[in-house]
Scaffold this motif. Sequence first.
Motif, PDB file in Angstrom:
ATOM      1  N   VAL A 276       0.854  -1.180   0.000  1.00  0.00           N
ATOM      2  CA  VAL A 276       0.000   0.000   0.000  1.00  0.00           C
ATOM      3  C   VAL A 276       0.900   1.244   0.000  1.00  0.00           C
ATOM      4  O   VAL A 276       2.075   1.169   0.316  1.00  0.00           O
ATOM      5  CB  VAL A 276      -0.914   0.039   1.237  1.00  0.00           C
ATOM      6  CG1 VAL A 276      -1.804  -1.181   1.282  1.00  0.00           C
ATOM      7  CG2 VAL A 276      -0.090   0.144   2.508  1.00  0.00           C
ATOM      8  N   ASN A 279       0.115   7.057   3.684  1.00  0.00           N
ATOM      9  CA  ASN A 279      -0.437   8.405   3.577  1.00  0.00           C
ATOM     10  C   ASN A 279       0.564   9.400   4.160  1.00  0.00           C
ATOM     11  O   ASN A 279       1.608   9.017   4.690  1.00  0.00           O
ATOM     12  CB  ASN A 279      -1.828   8.490   4.230  1.00  0.00           C
ATOM     13  CG  ASN A 279      -1.768   8.348   5.744  1.00  0.00           C
ATOM     14  OD1 ASN A 279      -0.717   8.494   6.351  1.00  0.00           O
ATOM     15  ND2 ASN A 279      -2.912   8.066   6.332  1.00  0.00           N
ATOM     16  N   ILE A 304      -2.165   6.136  17.622  1.00  0.00           N
ATOM     17  CA  ILE A 304      -3.470   5.751  18.142  1.00  0.00           C
ATOM     18  C   ILE A 304      -3.983   4.503  17.418  1.00  0.00           C
ATOM     19  O   ILE A 304      -3.464   4.134  16.371  1.00  0.00           O
ATOM     20  CB  ILE A 304      -4.494   6.905  18.016  1.00  0.00           C
ATOM     21  CG1 ILE A 304      -4.640   7.327  16.551  1.00  0.00           C
ATOM     22  CG2 ILE A 304      -4.063   8.090  18.872  1.00  0.00           C
ATOM     23  CD1 ILE A 304      -5.757   8.334  16.358  1.00  0.00           C
ATOM     24  N   THR A 305      -4.995   3.859  17.984  1.00  0.00           N
ATOM     25  CA  THR A 305      -5.525   2.643  17.378  1.00  0.00           C
ATOM     26  C   THR A 305      -5.986   2.943  15.966  1.00  0.00           C
ATOM     27  O   THR A 305      -6.588   3.977  15.707  1.00  0.00           O
ATOM     28  CB  THR A 305      -6.729   2.087  18.171  1.00  0.00           C
ATOM     29  OG1 THR A 305      -7.687   3.141  18.341  1.00  0.00           O
ATOM     30  CG2 THR A 305      -6.312   1.593  19.536  1.00  0.00           C
ATOM     31  N   LYS A 309      -0.047   1.696  12.049  1.00  0.00           N
ATOM     32  CA  LYS A 309       1.326   1.457  12.470  1.00  0.00           C
ATOM     33  C   LYS A 309       1.950   0.287  11.693  1.00  0.00           C
ATOM     34  O   LYS A 309       3.116   0.324  11.343  1.00  0.00           O
ATOM     35  CB  LYS A 309       1.371   1.150  13.976  1.00  0.00           C
ATOM     36  CG  LYS A 309       0.952   2.337  14.842  1.00  0.00           C
ATOM     37  CD  LYS A 309       1.141   2.055  16.328  1.00  0.00           C
ATOM     38  CE  LYS A 309       0.078   1.129  16.923  1.00  0.00           C
ATOM     39  NZ  LYS A 309      -1.281   1.674  16.924  1.00  0.00           N
ATOM     40  N   ASP A 633      -9.505  -6.454  14.557  1.00  0.00           N
ATOM     41  CA  ASP A 633      -9.955  -5.423  13.629  1.00  0.00           C
ATOM     42  C   ASP A 633     -11.292  -5.857  13.020  1.00  0.00           C
ATOM     43  O   ASP A 633     -11.350  -6.483  11.983  1.00  0.00           O
ATOM     44  CB  ASP A 633      -8.878  -5.257  12.534  1.00  0.00           C
ATOM     45  CG  ASP A 633      -9.109  -4.023  11.682  1.00  0.00           C
ATOM     46  OD1 ASP A 633     -10.065  -3.268  11.966  1.00  0.00           O
ATOM     47  OD2 ASP A 633      -8.346  -3.821  10.731  1.00  0.00           O
TER      48      ASP A 633
END
Length: 815
Positions: A276, A279, A304-305, A309, A633
């Motif tokens: 990917v 960003n 943050i979640t 990461k 997730d």
Amino acid sequence: MPFFINVILPLPLEKHFTYSVSRDEAQFLRPGMRVAVPFGKSKIYTGIVAEVHQEDPVIYEAKPIEQILDKNPVVTEGQLKLWRWIASYYMCTEGEVLRAAIPSAFLLESETIVQLLKGAEVRDEDLTDDEFLLFEALQRQSSMKINEIVQLLDKKTVLPVINSLVEKKVVVVNQEIYEQYKPKVERYVKLHERFSEETAMHELLDELGRAPKQREVIFTLFGMSAKGKVKISELAKKSGASAAVIKALIEKGILTELKVETSRFNRDLEEVTGRVELNEHQRTALQEIHNAFKTQDVCLLHGITSSGKTEIYVELIEEAISKGKQVLYLLPEIALTAQLIARLQNYFGQKVLIYHSKYSVNERVEVYQNVLRNSENARIVIGVRSSIFLPFHDLGLIIVDEEHESTFKQYDPAPRYHARDVAVVLGKMQKAKVLLGSATPSLESYFNADHSKYTLVNLDRRFGNVLLPEIQIVDIKEKHRKKRMTGHFSDRLLEEIRETLDNNEQVILFQNRRGFSPILECNTCGHSPQCPNCDVSLTYHSHNNQLRCHYCGYHMAMQQKCMACGSDELSTKGFGTEQVETELKALFPNHKIGRMDQDTTRGKYGYEKIIEAFESGEVHILVGTQMVTKGLDFRNVRLVGIMNADTLLNFPDFRAHERSFQLMLQVAGRAGRTQKRGLVLIQTYNPHHQIVQQVSTNSYLEMYKEQLEDRRNYKYPPFYRLIRISLKGRDYSRVNEGADWLATSLKNTFRENVLGPEFPPVARIRNEYYKNILIKIPQRQSLSKTKDLLGRVLQSFKAIGAYRGVKTVINVDPY
Ligand code: ADP
Ligand code: ZN
Ligand code: ZN
């Protein structure tokens, strides 16, 4: 001149043991090789050579070794160095580290049990005479001990025979009863990268002109996916080619084969093919990590979640392996992160090796040897805490994901190490960079970043600009007063559950206890049934109508009458996941409810089954303990309910507040991972509690500052280091007296920085009494001198006859 070796034995011995060897043996032996040595009256152990030298031990006569077991070291110099560090830092012996560090199959000893490996395929001609004899014998009897084998083969030196059979995958040793974790592996192929250019592609097709079947396969592949990977089975079906044709293409290097472990996350796998693009926030963070690594070895990524990461890790891993380095990726738990593993395998294919706590002895051996050989499929090791012990040669990067997780600390047995902290040391030794990642960093790591020991990198946007869930507090004290509670549910929570279900979305409810209701209590006399072996009340489990002890497993049938006074007015106090589930079933009879806790995930694939049912939408509401907070997730969860924040906050531990914050924020992170904003409801009796407030406003920094202040005031880490000494024994008064003696001796030196002795909350487990002493070590006080002194006091303690039955357990940095 005689020759000697120092050997590390897998025993809690303070020092290495010295054996004598011949000149030839001394020349052959190197540190890290295994030797079989006699110990005690008649025992034989496998030990690791630490040193070859010429100094006579003097105080005892060095015995000769039985034999040398290796041609090359199985333990690297780097490992030996790390073991020494661990033994000294965590105050245990190198032998204890050895036991934890290498697969038990490497450590044959006289007590070792040898069995035939189920389904082993052997050809007679592959075995030596001795091996064949043993193989035959094991077909007649299911298991044999080493000394029986000595008799069978009529020779003393049998370990090489067994080692060789282990390597040939004929026998297993010390078979523990592990549940075999066998993820399904699917084989994929993709076109080799060099054909991504159009011209190269044309040349290939021309070249294959003479092999029409292979050409057909390439055409079909192109039709299915121009760049991505496809399943071999599907490719074969679509192209009508045989497996041999595809194999030929792989052998020619035209197709690349990928083995992908799949389980419950097929869907995701299909989605994520290839790399990917990061960003801009991820790119910035990556750049900052790069910069940090120019001057510092450890970097803390506070992301943050759902900030993405993992994709940053992927970039860093790629860079490290492209420089020919190895990568270690530490995770708190494998079973709950199959999704992440699938993603990494998808990127890195066969370069990824997984080290799992449920692996069998044989699987461990295989992983170990692959890493030792530095083979191509061991470039990246993903593993739980014990993977820090693998024989890395050239680590370039260590990632510690979810670095705040307490499962990185080993409680029992020794070595009682913290894998994150060892990872930092290992990184230094191997000159590897260390990246710690978390949405809710531990206070210690954040403190280190705050004080420029580590570099801090922030990533505070969710990927795709998904909003963090809205977090609201529900005051259940008031709800009780206004009679707005149904069982343990406030009207507010019920309303939101209803709405969520009506919209075909899912709910997660978090309750920090398993079982139905921790205790049964008599309304007349207040008695509650206790475990006969431990100092705890028994817990009521409704599904089998039992009272159980969570420490030792003792259980009895549910009582109808009070055992003390005979009254039949019994009530249950407190509540757990099972009760939440039961209440929910009554409230939402038309919806399917799943429960995830230690009781429901025990069986084979326990986790997988429940997660799969929730993933597929078959289950609408998932009730669970901390297990539901871990990295899952799920796409369709709109609502997360925390049933009761107070049980977390009131836990008697100096980390309780930090932990509560981490747990609540992590479980909140399960809500609204897609465009629609999620909602989190926290039910509590203390709506103004600072932690609850900080969770609701997502104020990590505020929590950090406030907790730090408390830690400073009450002398806790990171300002003070802790060493806990636990005494345990069957004789209550001996434990008591011993603890007093020890505490008094320690107070002579450490004064007010010795706390206790104190009984822990559960002071008796399996009929052993416990008492704890805590030493607090200020920053300016030398840690090594403190340990030396403690060591000496313990030595005197052990020399006192009256306390012989009292064991001491040292825990450095207890958690
Ligand atoms: P974290 O580990 O920080 O909680 P993840 O790495 O799981 O977050 O990322 C959250 C979601 O966003 C995942 O579904 C992941 O596939 C997706 N994602 C993250 N970064 C990217 C990217 N650069 N491009 C596409 N999808 C991404
Ligand atoms: Zn009673
Ligand atoms: Zn018990």
